[in-house]
Design an enzyme around this catalytic site. Structure first.
Site, PDB file in Angstrom:
ATOM      1  N   LYS A  51      -0.275  -6.909   2.533  1.00 48.05           N
ATOM      2  CA  LYS A  51      -1.240  -7.333   1.586  1.00 48.05           C
ATOM      3  C   LYS A  51      -1.851  -8.532   0.099  1.00 48.05           C
ATOM      4  O   LYS A  51      -1.873  -9.466   0.483  1.00 48.05           O
ATOM      5  CB  LYS A  51      -0.820  -6.593   0.624  1.00 48.05           C
ATOM      6  CG  LYS A  51      -0.913  -5.234   0.383  1.00 48.05           C
ATOM      7  CD  LYS A  51       0.072  -3.646  -0.206  1.00 48.05           C
ATOM      8  CE  LYS A  51      -0.530  -1.994   0.583  1.00 48.05           C
ATOM      9  NZ  LYS A  51       0.598  -1.118   0.248  1.00 48.05           N
ATOM     10  N   GLN A  95       4.155  -0.680  -4.185  1.00 46.67           N
ATOM     11  CA  GLN A  95       4.079   0.672  -2.847  1.00 46.67           C
ATOM     12  C   GLN A  95       5.179   1.537  -2.443  1.00 46.67           C
ATOM     13  O   GLN A  95       5.662   1.574  -3.563  1.00 46.67           O
ATOM     14  CB  GLN A  95       5.712  -0.925  -2.262  1.00 46.67           C
ATOM     15  CG  GLN A  95       5.250  -0.572  -0.829  1.00 46.67           C
ATOM     16  CD  GLN A  95       3.596  -0.234   0.169  1.00 46.67           C
ATOM     17  OE1 GLN A  95       3.005  -1.042  -0.172  1.00 46.67           O
ATOM     18  NE2 GLN A  95       3.414   0.378   0.925  1.00 46.67           N
ATOM     19  N   ASP A 118      -5.288   0.625  -6.045  1.00 45.50           N
ATOM     20  CA  ASP A 118      -4.852   2.244  -5.494  1.00 45.50           C
ATOM     21  C   ASP A 118      -5.994   3.258  -5.102  1.00 45.50           C
ATOM     22  O   ASP A 118      -6.015   3.894  -4.741  1.00 45.50           O
ATOM     23  CB  ASP A 118      -3.592   2.256  -5.520  1.00 45.50           C
ATOM     24  CG  ASP A 118      -2.190   1.318  -4.078  1.00 45.50           C
ATOM     25  OD1 ASP A 118      -3.492   1.288  -3.162  1.00 45.50           O
ATOM     26  OD2 ASP A 118      -1.239   1.828  -4.521  1.00 45.50           O
TER      27      ASP A 118
END
Ligand code: NDP
Length: 281
Positions: A51, A95, A118
């Site tokens: 990422k 995460q 997200d």
């Protein structure tokens, strides 16, 4: 035929990169993505590194905050609230999974909805289900882009989604429904699963088991989307939830693993970060 997620991800990121250059000219800075990793899970470390790499590739400012496994929930929530308050941070991501002593839902709810790249925050989830503005979750968003890019007709088609997680199965089903597919959501209690799956014109498998769906799950000519990322217990290689060797010859289109859903998920994360940045102006 393969759906080339890697190529579409590259094009998507190039598009983001071009817009980032415009942002710098127009607003004086590039979007800034902050990623928090708690603990040392090897898979999570790989995801976070990728990422960060993608973020730099598109020209974002990228910060990775590594916190030890022993981090308390309060400490993590305090870090999130610091990032929420930082006007120069546009996207915040923790995460997942977080260590077991931390409540994942509290973490998801703590991230400001406007920075929730997200798309997991309850108000973004509600936005998706109520057709109001929202940040869309990256994996199903990327899958929809791959279907569109390959001109897959969805209206009136039968779609079966195997898996009902909040981050993949459920939003995937909703996005297909919003495009007027007739959607069945299958799960671990579904009876005669291969028979149910074999009705699908579009089959999405998001179960988390290596080579779970074989050719008995697939109607010849179906479009097959393999969301799974698993390690083959024998070879250690990355494999999907679909038995590619069995299914590819009968599917009209299939996403390979690696090189399908994964790269598009990350490309959509970049798109979401840009969108969160632009929404401020
Ligand atoms: P979850 O573990 O949260 O959900 C798995 C789902 O599969 C559940 O709904 C479960 O059913 C269902 N399931 C489990 N076993 C069976 C079975 N025997 N028969 C039918 N259904 C079953 O996983 P995620 O949704 O988070 O992820 C799914 C896969 O996708 C994983 O391999 C993950 O690594 C991968 N993934 C890939 C991403 C990418 O970028 N490519 C992004 C996110 C995930 P029930 O609800 O009944 O328990």
């Amino acid at each position: 035929m393969n759906i080339d997620g890697k190529a579409l991800a590259k094009a998507t990121k190039e598009n983001v990169a071009a817009k980032v250059r415009e942002c710098v000219e127009k607003y004086g800075r590039a979007p800034h993505l902050a990623v928090i990793l708690v603990g040392e899970d090897p898979a999570s470390q790989t995801y976070v590194r990728s990422k960060g790499k993608d973020a730099e590739q598109v020209g974002f400012r990228s910060t990775t905050i590594r916190m030890p496994e022993s981090t308390s929930e309060e400490e993590l929530l305090a870090e999130i609230s610091r990032l929420n308050a930082d006007t120069e941070v546009d996207g915040v991501l923790v995460q997942l999974p977080v260590p077991r002593h931390i409540d994942e839902n509290r973490v998801i709810e703590a991230i400001s909805a406007e920075k929730d790249v997200d798309g997991f925050h309850p108000s973004n989830v509600a936005g998706l289900w109520q057709k109001r503005p929202h940040v869309a979750p990256c994996t199903p968003k990327g899958i929809m882009k791959m279907l569109d890019d390959n001109n897959v007709e969805l209206e009136g088609k039968k779609a079966v989604v195997i898996g009902r997680s909040n981050i993949v199965g459920l939003p995937m089903a909703k996005m297909l429904l919003d495009r007027n597919a007739t959607v069945t959501i299958a799960h671990s209690r579904t009876k005669n699963l291969p028979e149910v799956a074999a009705q699908a014109d579009i089959l999405v498998v998001a179960v988390g088991r290596p080579r779970f769906a074989g050719k008995d799950f697939v109607k010849p000519g179906a479009v097959v989307i393999d969301v799974g990322i698993n390690r083959d217990p024998e070879t250690g290689k990355l494999v999907g939830d679909v038995d590619y060797d069995e299914v590819a010859p009968i599917a009209s289109l299939i996403t390979p693993v690696p090189g399908g859903v994964g790269p598009m998920t990350r490309a959509c994360l970049m798109e979401n970060t840009l969108e969160c940045f632009l929404a401020k102006f």
